[in-house]
Design an enzyme around this catalytic site. Structure first.
Site, short mmCIF file in Angstrom:
data_model
loop_
_atom_site.label_atom_id
_atom_site.label_comp_id
_atom_site.label_asym_id
_atom_site.label_seq_id
_atom_site.Cartn_x
_atom_site.Cartn_y
_atom_site.Cartn_z
N SER A 235 45.81 29.74 42.39
CA SER A 235 45.80 31.26 41.76
C SER A 235 47.15 31.68 42.32
O SER A 235 47.85 31.61 43.24
CB SER A 235 44.77 31.97 42.01
OG SER A 235 44.82 32.39 43.27
N ASP B 136 45.94 28.58 38.17
CA ASP B 136 44.75 29.05 37.64
C ASP B 136 45.10 30.54 37.31
O ASP B 136 45.45 31.16 38.31
CB ASP B 136 43.62 29.00 38.69
CG ASP B 136 42.33 29.34 38.48
OD1 ASP B 136 42.07 29.52 37.29
OD2 ASP B 136 41.44 29.66 39.37
N ASN C 139 36.14 24.69 36.56
CA ASN C 139 36.40 25.19 37.73
C ASN C 139 35.50 25.37 39.08
O ASN C 139 34.41 25.90 38.60
CB ASN C 139 37.09 26.62 37.28
CG ASN C 139 38.43 25.96 36.48
OD1 ASN C 139 38.64 25.24 36.08
ND2 ASN C 139 39.16 27.44 36.47
#
Length: 310
Positions: A50, A83, A255
């Protein structure tokens, strides 16, 4: 083998009816545990970071560690994915740094704005040979910089999904069918809207479907954290059998983040509690890495069906 895009992975998963785990990484032990599990299970794997993981670990460190994992396990298809990319700049940075797949998350915008911004990212990424995931519908819950209240969460509309994919040219689509981010996914009974999944698959049969917020929140790991001094009451995720059904029903990518955090923390807490004299990080990071590996192996073999699909 170099890093791969998710294109071939997803084609195989759609044809053979299994899902590929996308596991969030932000340090060396997580990367090692995940990739060692993939090698043992002979499974393709997606490592994802992320924007807050990139801020924490720095993009160059992440890429070098992932390149080392690829060199160590040349027979395993490994993709590196952004992400929840929050904006064009973050997506561009990841494309330029060697990510093979990126996600732009425009789900907080209205439909037309989401299309416009996603298309901008798709055009840039495709020009560099990188594939793009986008999101339609909103998942409740909190994870890193993503925070959506339950009142704002909404299911993905199948007709909109078809129009969205057609107009953006996106390669895969994350949909909202009842999962949520974080460790507290359900107050009552866990339930996913497989009817909506089926309608979406009927509308866009050739587009890989992605499930976010899909950690099981493995009860044994929660229990282990709490036993050794943690305080995670009432945590509840998506049960394995529901995820297994999703992986056989047309979901190509699932995920996982929360389960890895729980495994890592449980392993460390156990050592701290049982051996309070330990202060060598290797002494507690090795058991933590082992628990991550066990957790990922279980997902690949028993839940997603990706074992022996490398």
């Amino acid at each position: 083998m170099a890093l791969v895009t998710t294109k071939e992975m997803f084609e195989k998963s759609m044809k053979e009816g299994f899902a590929i785990g996308a596991f969030n990484v932000n340090n060396m032990e997580l990367i090692q545990g995940i990739v060692e599990a993939a090698a043992e299970q002979n499974s393709p794997v997606i490592l994802q970071a992320s924007s807050s993981a990139i801020k924490y670990a720095k993009i160059n460190y992440l890429m070098k560690m992932i390149e080392a994992a690829v060199e160590e396990h040349p027979n395993i298809p490994i993709a590196i994915h952004l992400d929840h990319g929050p904006d064009f700049e973050t997506c561009k940075m990841c494309v330029d740094s060697g990510f093979t797949s990126i996600m732009f998350d425009g789900s907080k915008y209205d439909f037309e704005e989401n299309i416009r911004l996603t298309k901008e990212v798709v055009d840039y990424a495709h020009s560099k040979g990188v594939v793009v995931e986008a999101e339609l519908g909103k998942l409740a819950g909190i994870e890193d910089d993503v925070n959506v209240s339950e009142a704002d969460a909404m299911y993905t509309d199948p007709d909109q999904a078809e129009e969205f994919v057609r107009r953006t040219g996106v390669d895969s689509l994350a949909i909202a069918i009842g999962t949520s981010h974080g460790a507290y996914k359900f107050k009552g009974e866990a339930k996913l809207r497989f009817d909506i999944l089926k309608q979406i698959k009927d509308k866009i049969p050739n587009t890989p479907i992605v499930l976010h917020g899909a950690s099981t929140v493995i009860p044994e790991l929660v229990e282990m954290c709490n036993k050794y001094g943690g305080d995670i009451p009432g945590a509840k995720g998506v049960p394995d059998e529901i995820l297994h059904e999703a992986s056989m029903s047309g979901v190509s990518k699932i995920n996982v983040d929360t389960d890895l955090r729980l495994a890592m923390t449980a392993g460390i807490r156990k050592v701290f509690s049982e051996e309070p004299n330990v202060f060598d990080p290797r002494k507690y990071l090795i058991p933590a890495r082992e628990l991550v590996k066990e957790t990922v192996s279980h997902k690949m073999k028993d839940v997603f069906g990706s074992a022996n699909k490398a």
